[in-house]
Design a protein around this motif. Structure first.
Motif, PDB file in Angstrom:
ATOM      1  N   VAL A   1     -10.022   1.925 -10.280  1.00 47.23           N
ATOM      2  CA  VAL A   1     -10.275   2.943  -9.260  1.00 47.23           C
ATOM      3  C   VAL A   1     -11.302   2.370  -8.300  1.00 47.23           C
ATOM      4  O   VAL A   1     -12.397   1.982  -8.692  1.00 47.23           O
ATOM      5  CB  VAL A   1     -10.788   4.256  -9.889  1.00 47.23           C
ATOM      6  N   ILE A   2     -10.923   2.292  -7.024  1.00 47.52           N
ATOM      7  CA  ILE A   2     -11.821   1.775  -5.995  1.00 47.52           C
ATOM      8  C   ILE A   2     -12.716   2.889  -5.478  1.00 47.52           C
ATOM      9  O   ILE A   2     -13.909   2.712  -5.279  1.00 47.52           O
ATOM     10  CB  ILE A   2     -11.014   1.165  -4.834  1.00 47.52           C
ATOM     11  N   PHE A   3     -12.109   4.071  -5.275  1.00 49.55           N
ATOM     12  CA  PHE A   3     -12.825   5.187  -4.663  1.00 49.55           C
ATOM     13  C   PHE A   3     -12.182   6.474  -5.146  1.00 49.55           C
ATOM     14  O   PHE A   3     -10.966   6.594  -5.152  1.00 49.55           O
ATOM     15  CB  PHE A   3     -12.713   5.072  -3.137  1.00 49.55           C
ATOM     16  N   GLY A   4     -12.985   7.434  -5.566  1.00 49.50           N
ATOM     17  CA  GLY A   4     -12.442   8.736  -5.929  1.00 49.50           C
ATOM     18  C   GLY A   4     -12.639   9.078  -7.384  1.00 49.50           C
ATOM     19  O   GLY A   4     -13.583   8.636  -8.027  1.00 49.50           O
TER      20      GLY A   4
ATOM     21  N   MET B   1       0.856  -1.180   0.000  1.00 48.46           N
ATOM     22  CA  MET B   1       0.000   0.000   0.000  1.00 48.46           C
ATOM     23  C   MET B   1       0.894   1.232   0.000  1.00 48.46           C
ATOM     24  O   MET B   1       1.827   1.330   0.803  1.00 48.46           O
ATOM     25  CB  MET B   1      -0.916   0.033   1.211  1.00 48.46           C
ATOM     26  N   VAL B   2       0.608   2.142  -0.923  1.00 50.86           N
ATOM     27  CA  VAL B   2       1.344   3.402  -1.000  1.00 50.86           C
ATOM     28  C   VAL B   2       0.334   4.529  -0.869  1.00 50.86           C
ATOM     29  O   VAL B   2      -0.661   4.572  -1.592  1.00 50.86           O
ATOM     30  CB  VAL B   2       2.111   3.531  -2.336  1.00 50.86           C
ATOM     31  N   ILE B   3       0.588   5.416   0.084  1.00 51.18           N
ATOM     32  CA  ILE B   3      -0.238   6.603   0.275  1.00 51.18           C
ATOM     33  C   ILE B   3       0.649   7.809   0.001  1.00 51.18           C
ATOM     34  O   ILE B   3       1.712   7.946   0.610  1.00 51.18           O
ATOM     35  CB  ILE B   3      -0.802   6.677   1.705  1.00 51.18           C
ATOM     36  N   ALA B   4       0.222   8.663  -0.918  1.00 47.68           N
ATOM     37  CA  ALA B   4       0.924   9.914  -1.196  1.00 47.68           C
ATOM     38  C   ALA B   4      -0.107  11.025  -1.069  1.00 47.68           C
ATOM     39  O   ALA B   4      -1.109  11.027  -1.778  1.00 47.68           O
ATOM     40  CB  ALA B   4       1.533   9.896  -2.589  1.00 47.68           C
ATOM     41  N   THR B   5       0.128  11.950  -0.144  1.00 48.89           N
ATOM     42  CA  THR B   5      -0.864  13.003   0.063  1.00 48.89           C
ATOM     43  C   THR B   5      -0.213  14.370   0.219  1.00 48.89           C
ATOM     44  O   THR B   5       0.821  14.503   0.866  1.00 48.89           O
ATOM     45  CB  THR B   5      -1.777  12.689   1.267  1.00 48.89           C
ATOM     46  N   GLN B   6      -0.842  15.340  -0.396  1.00 53.87           N
ATOM     47  CA  GLN B   6      -0.482  16.745  -0.229  1.00 53.87           C
ATOM     48  C   GLN B   6      -1.598  17.485   0.492  1.00 53.87           C
ATOM     49  O   GLN B   6      -1.452  18.639   0.839  1.00 53.87           O
ATOM     50  CB  GLN B   6      -0.263  17.392  -1.609  1.00 53.87           C
ATOM     51  N   ILE B   7      -2.720  16.796   0.713  1.00 54.45           N
ATOM     52  CA  ILE B   7      -3.898  17.434   1.299  1.00 54.45           C
ATOM     53  C   ILE B   7      -4.282  16.846   2.656  1.00 54.45           C
ATOM     54  O   ILE B   7      -5.278  17.237   3.237  1.00 54.45           O
ATOM     55  CB  ILE B   7      -5.096  17.358   0.322  1.00 54.45           C
ATOM     56  N   GLY B   8      -3.508  15.877   3.139  1.00 57.03           N
ATOM     57  CA  GLY B   8      -3.760  15.309   4.458  1.00 57.03           C
ATOM     58  C   GLY B   8      -4.846  14.248   4.502  1.00 57.03           C
ATOM     59  O   GLY B   8      -5.209  13.793   5.585  1.00 57.03           O
ATOM     60  N   THR B   9      -5.372  13.861   3.342  1.00 57.96           N
ATOM     61  CA  THR B   9      -6.380  12.802   3.281  1.00 57.96           C
ATOM     62  C   THR B   9      -5.992  11.810   2.190  1.00 57.96           C
ATOM     63  O   THR B   9      -5.066  12.053   1.419  1.00 57.96           O
ATOM     64  CB  THR B   9      -7.790  13.356   2.980  1.00 57.96           C
TER      65      THR B   9
ATOM     66  N   VAL C   1      -2.113  -1.293  -3.628  1.00 58.40           N
ATOM     67  CA  VAL C   1      -3.198  -0.364  -3.325  1.00 58.40           C
ATOM     68  C   VAL C   1      -2.525   1.007  -3.242  1.00 58.40           C
ATOM     69  O   VAL C   1      -1.602   1.204  -2.462  1.00 58.40           O
ATOM     70  CB  VAL C   1      -3.916  -0.708  -2.004  1.00 58.40           C
ATOM     71  N   LEU C   2      -2.975   1.932  -4.085  1.00 57.65           N
ATOM     72  CA  LEU C   2      -2.356   3.252  -4.176  1.00 57.65           C
ATOM     73  C   LEU C   2      -3.385   4.321  -3.876  1.00 57.65           C
ATOM     74  O   LEU C   2      -4.471   4.325  -4.460  1.00 57.65           O
ATOM     75  CB  LEU C   2      -1.781   3.470  -5.585  1.00 57.65           C
ATOM     76  N   SER C   3      -3.051   5.218  -2.960  1.00 53.86           N
ATOM     77  CA  SER C   3      -3.913   6.336  -2.622  1.00 53.86           C
ATOM     78  C   SER C   3      -3.185   7.635  -2.951  1.00 53.86           C
ATOM     79  O   SER C   3      -2.065   7.852  -2.493  1.00 53.86           O
ATOM     80  CB  SER C   3      -4.257   6.296  -1.132  1.00 53.86           C
ATOM     81  N   LEU C   4      -3.827   8.483  -3.754  1.00 53.01           N
ATOM     82  CA  LEU C   4      -3.238   9.757  -4.154  1.00 53.01           C
ATOM     83  C   LEU C   4      -4.166  10.895  -3.762  1.00 53.01           C
ATOM     84  O   LEU C   4      -5.236  11.066  -4.341  1.00 53.01           O
ATOM     85  CB  LEU C   4      -2.990   9.783  -5.665  1.00 53.01           C
ATOM     86  N   GLY C   5      -3.775  11.668  -2.761  1.00 49.70           N
ATOM     87  CA  GLY C   5      -4.494  12.863  -2.343  1.00 49.70           C
ATOM     88  C   GLY C   5      -3.658  14.070  -2.718  1.00 49.70           C
ATOM     89  O   GLY C   5      -2.815  14.509  -1.925  1.00 49.70           O
ATOM     90  N   LEU C   6      -3.862  14.585  -3.911  1.00 49.40           N
ATOM     91  CA  LEU C   6      -2.966  15.592  -4.466  1.00 49.40           C
ATOM     92  C   LEU C   6      -3.656  16.912  -4.753  1.00 49.40           C
ATOM     93  O   LEU C   6      -4.811  16.939  -5.165  1.00 49.40           O
ATOM     94  CB  LEU C   6      -2.352  15.067  -5.770  1.00 49.40           C
ATOM     95  N   LYS C   7      -2.906  17.997  -4.563  1.00 48.99           N
ATOM     96  CA  LYS C   7      -3.380  19.323  -4.950  1.00 48.99           C
ATOM     97  C   LYS C   7      -3.229  19.505  -6.457  1.00 48.99           C
ATOM     98  O   LYS C   7      -3.986  20.235  -7.075  1.00 48.99           O
ATOM     99  CB  LYS C   7      -2.547  20.404  -4.251  1.00 48.99           C
TER     100      LYS C   7
ATOM    101  N   GLY D   1      -7.638  10.675  -0.650  1.00 45.67           N
ATOM    102  CA  GLY D   1      -7.865  11.016  -2.045  1.00 45.67           C
ATOM    103  C   GLY D   1      -8.362   9.826  -2.846  1.00 45.67           C
ATOM    104  O   GLY D   1      -9.125   9.001  -2.349  1.00 45.67           O
ATOM    105  N   THR D   2      -7.914   9.702  -4.083  1.00 45.87           N
ATOM    106  CA  THR D   2      -8.337   8.624  -4.970  1.00 45.87           C
ATOM    107  C   THR D   2      -7.582   7.342  -4.618  1.00 45.87           C
ATOM    108  O   THR D   2      -6.365   7.358  -4.486  1.00 45.87           O
ATOM    109  CB  THR D   2      -8.087   9.001  -6.445  1.00 45.87           C
ATOM    110  N   ILE D   3      -8.318   6.249  -4.475  1.00 47.22           N
ATOM    111  CA  ILE D   3      -7.723   4.967  -4.113  1.00 47.22           C
ATOM    112  C   ILE D   3      -7.862   4.017  -5.301  1.00 47.22           C
ATOM    113  O   ILE D   3      -8.948   3.845  -5.849  1.00 47.22           O
ATOM    114  CB  ILE D   3      -8.405   4.368  -2.865  1.00 47.22           C
TER     115      ILE D   3
END
Length: 126
Positions: free
Chosen positions: A69-72, A38-46, A100-106, A48-50
């Motif tokens: 895309v699972i969510f987002g 699982m990789v989480i990359a966030t610039q917004i503290g949440t 599983v990759l989560s990207l919460g990006l500005k 984002g798209t999973i």
């Protein structure tokens, strides 16, 4: 600020670090589970798209990679391309675990996504 920390606690090993990517502080967490990464990359503290990415095993010589895309945001092809690039790198490194990759990006620009892929590949746990 670039901070790196790694923990090897049962059952999940993880690596936490941050990078400045295109002017935005980006927190990245890589976790190694028994059956996936699982990789989480966030610039917004949440989160984002999973997304869920895996290598399809088959009779073909060339591997096939599947990203869903699972969510987002489902209308962001660059996010899917980022997940595909990561799973391809993981596969070339010898890992057969799904991602599983989560990207919460500005910023969803090509430069930002390349920066994230590069940071994850430089600090990989596979």
């Amino acid at each position: 600020m670039n901070t790196d920390s790694s923990t090897s606690q049962f059952p999940v090993s993880q690596l936490n670090f941050s990078r400045q990517i295109k002017g935005n502080e980006t927190e990245i967490i890589i976790s190694r589970y028994e059956d996936h990464f699982m990789v989480i990359a966030t610039q917004i503290g949440t989160l984002g798209t999973i997304m869920y990415a895996r290598k399809e095993e088959g009779v073909s010589i060339n591997p096939t990679f599947n990203v869903s895309v699972i969510f987002g945001k489902r209308d962001e092809p660059m996010l899917v391309a980022c997940a595909r690039q990561m799973i391809e790198h993981m596969s070339l490194s010898g890992s057969s675990r799904p991602l599983v990759l989560s990207l919460g990006l500005k910023d969803h620009s090509v430069e930002t996504l390349k920066g994230i892929v590069s940071a994850v590949m430089d600090n990989n746990m596979w």
